[in-house]
Scaffold this motif. Structure first.
Motif, PDB file in Angstrom:
ATOM      1  N   GLU A  45       0.836  -1.207   0.000  1.00  0.00           N
ATOM      2  CA  GLU A  45       0.000   0.000   0.000  1.00  0.00           C
ATOM      3  C   GLU A  45       0.872   1.259   0.000  1.00  0.00           C
ATOM      4  OE1 GLU A  45      -3.951  -1.316   2.436  1.00  0.00           O
ATOM      5  OE2 GLU A  45      -2.059  -1.286   3.551  1.00  0.00           O
ATOM      6  N   ILE A  46       1.961   1.214   0.742  1.00  0.00           N
ATOM      7  CA  ILE A  46       2.893   2.353   0.757  1.00  0.00           C
ATOM      8  C   ILE A  46       3.489   2.526  -0.636  1.00  0.00           C
ATOM      9  CG2 ILE A  46       5.059   3.228   1.725  1.00  0.00           C
ATOM     10  CD1 ILE A  46       4.282   1.688   4.337  1.00  0.00           C
ATOM     11  N   ASN A  47       3.821   1.419  -1.269  1.00  0.00           N
ATOM     12  CA  ASN A  47       4.403   1.443  -2.612  1.00  0.00           C
ATOM     13  C   ASN A  47       3.465   2.100  -3.619  1.00  0.00           C
ATOM     14  OD1 ASN A  47       6.385   0.832  -4.577  1.00  0.00           O
ATOM     15  ND2 ASN A  47       5.249  -0.987  -5.166  1.00  0.00           N
ATOM     16  N   GLU A  48       2.163   1.889  -3.475  1.00  0.00           N
ATOM     17  CA  GLU A  48       1.181   2.496  -4.379  1.00  0.00           C
ATOM     18  C   GLU A  48       1.145   4.015  -4.257  1.00  0.00           C
ATOM     19  OE1 GLU A  48      -2.620   0.702  -3.659  1.00  0.00           O
ATOM     20  OE2 GLU A  48      -1.937  -1.290  -4.257  1.00  0.00           O
ATOM     21  N   LEU A  49       1.554   4.537  -3.109  1.00  0.00           N
ATOM     22  CA  LEU A  49       1.492   5.981  -2.859  1.00  0.00           C
ATOM     23  C   LEU A  49       2.795   6.714  -3.181  1.00  0.00           C
ATOM     24  CD1 LEU A  49      -0.375   5.760   0.558  1.00  0.00           C
ATOM     25  CD2 LEU A  49      -1.351   6.447  -1.651  1.00  0.00           C
ATOM     26  N   ILE A  50       3.850   5.963  -3.405  1.00  0.00           N
ATOM     27  CA  ILE A  50       5.169   6.565  -3.636  1.00  0.00           C
ATOM     28  C   ILE A  50       5.707   6.098  -4.982  1.00  0.00           C
ATOM     29  CG2 ILE A  50       7.549   6.716  -2.791  1.00  0.00           C
ATOM     30  CD1 ILE A  50       6.421   6.190   0.025  1.00  0.00           C
ATOM     31  N   ASP A  51       6.162   7.051  -5.768  1.00  0.00           N
ATOM     32  CA  ASP A  51       6.715   6.748  -7.084  1.00  0.00           C
ATOM     33  C   ASP A  51       8.185   6.362  -6.947  1.00  0.00           C
ATOM     34  OD1 ASP A  51       6.893   6.451  -9.829  1.00  0.00           O
ATOM     35  OD2 ASP A  51       7.318   8.576 -10.166  1.00  0.00           O
ATOM     36  N   ASP A  53      10.794   2.445  -6.621  1.00  0.00           N
ATOM     37  CA  ASP A  53      10.747   0.989  -6.651  1.00  0.00           C
ATOM     38  C   ASP A  53      10.669   0.443  -5.221  1.00  0.00           C
ATOM     39  OD1 ASP A  53      13.763   0.068  -5.959  1.00  0.00           O
ATOM     40  OD2 ASP A  53      13.783   1.886  -7.197  1.00  0.00           O
ATOM     41  N   LEU A  54      10.198  -0.765  -5.109  1.00  0.00           N
ATOM     42  CA  LEU A  54       9.935  -1.391  -3.817  1.00  0.00           C
ATOM     43  C   LEU A  54      11.194  -1.493  -2.955  1.00  0.00           C
ATOM     44  CD1 LEU A  54       7.711  -2.593  -2.112  1.00  0.00           C
ATOM     45  CD2 LEU A  54       8.140  -4.794  -3.198  1.00  0.00           C
ATOM     46  N   SER A  55      12.338  -1.745  -3.565  1.00  0.00           N
ATOM     47  CA  SER A  55      13.573  -1.863  -2.781  1.00  0.00           C
ATOM     48  C   SER A  55      13.950  -0.529  -2.131  1.00  0.00           C
ATOM     49  CB  SER A  55      14.723  -2.390  -3.639  1.00  0.00           C
ATOM     50  OG  SER A  55      15.055  -1.468  -4.658  1.00  0.00           O
ATOM     51  N   THR A  56      13.725   0.571  -2.823  1.00  0.00           N
ATOM     52  CA  THR A  56      14.002   1.899  -2.262  1.00  0.00           C
ATOM     53  C   THR A  56      13.073   2.187  -1.093  1.00  0.00           C
ATOM     54  OG1 THR A  56      14.766   2.709  -4.401  1.00  0.00           O
ATOM     55  CG2 THR A  56      14.122   4.369  -2.778  1.00  0.00           C
ATOM     56  N   ILE A  57      11.803   1.879  -1.269  1.00  0.00           N
ATOM     57  CA  ILE A  57      10.838   2.089  -0.195  1.00  0.00           C
ATOM     58  C   ILE A  57      11.193   1.224   1.013  1.00  0.00           C
ATOM     59  CG2 ILE A  57       8.408   1.803   0.468  1.00  0.00           C
ATOM     60  CD1 ILE A  57       7.781   2.547  -2.504  1.00  0.00           C
TER      61      ILE A  57
END
Length: 99
Positions: A45-51, A53-57
């Motif tokens: 869900e956090i990934n959907e809100l931030i442009d 990649d998943l590894s950075t998040i």
């Protein structure tokens, strides 16, 4: 008011504060803290809100977790994050003129 000499115990206290400040010192991490104050979210869900990649998040969230600002709980294949210290955002309300 009594002032205390900067001894090793007091220094550890300030080192912990520096760790927290460093963890917060990025716009994306501040945004993650802001959205988590609304409730627990999974990393997807956090990934959907931030442009980003998943590894950075995940790296951002890991820093917040290491500083003790967020907790995590794995449920099945998903990892959910919760803001542990909502009061950490209060200084920003003060700076931005909110109450």
């Amino acid at each position: 008011m009594q002032l205390n000499r900067l001894d090793s115990d007091l220094l550890k206290k300030y080192e912990k504060r520096v760790l927290v400040l460093k963890a917060m010192a990025h716009p994306t991490r501040l945004y993650i803290l802001d959205i988590l104050k609304e409730g627990t979210l999974c990393v997807c869900e956090i990934n959907e809100l931030i442009d980003a990649d998943l590894s950075t998040i995940s790296k951002h969230i890991s820093l917040l977790h290491s500083a003790g600002l967020v907790s995590r709980e794995k449920k099945g294949l998903k990892v959910f994050y919760t803001l542990e210290t909502p009061c950490i955002l209060l200084p920003f309300n003060c700076l931005e003129g909110e109450k």
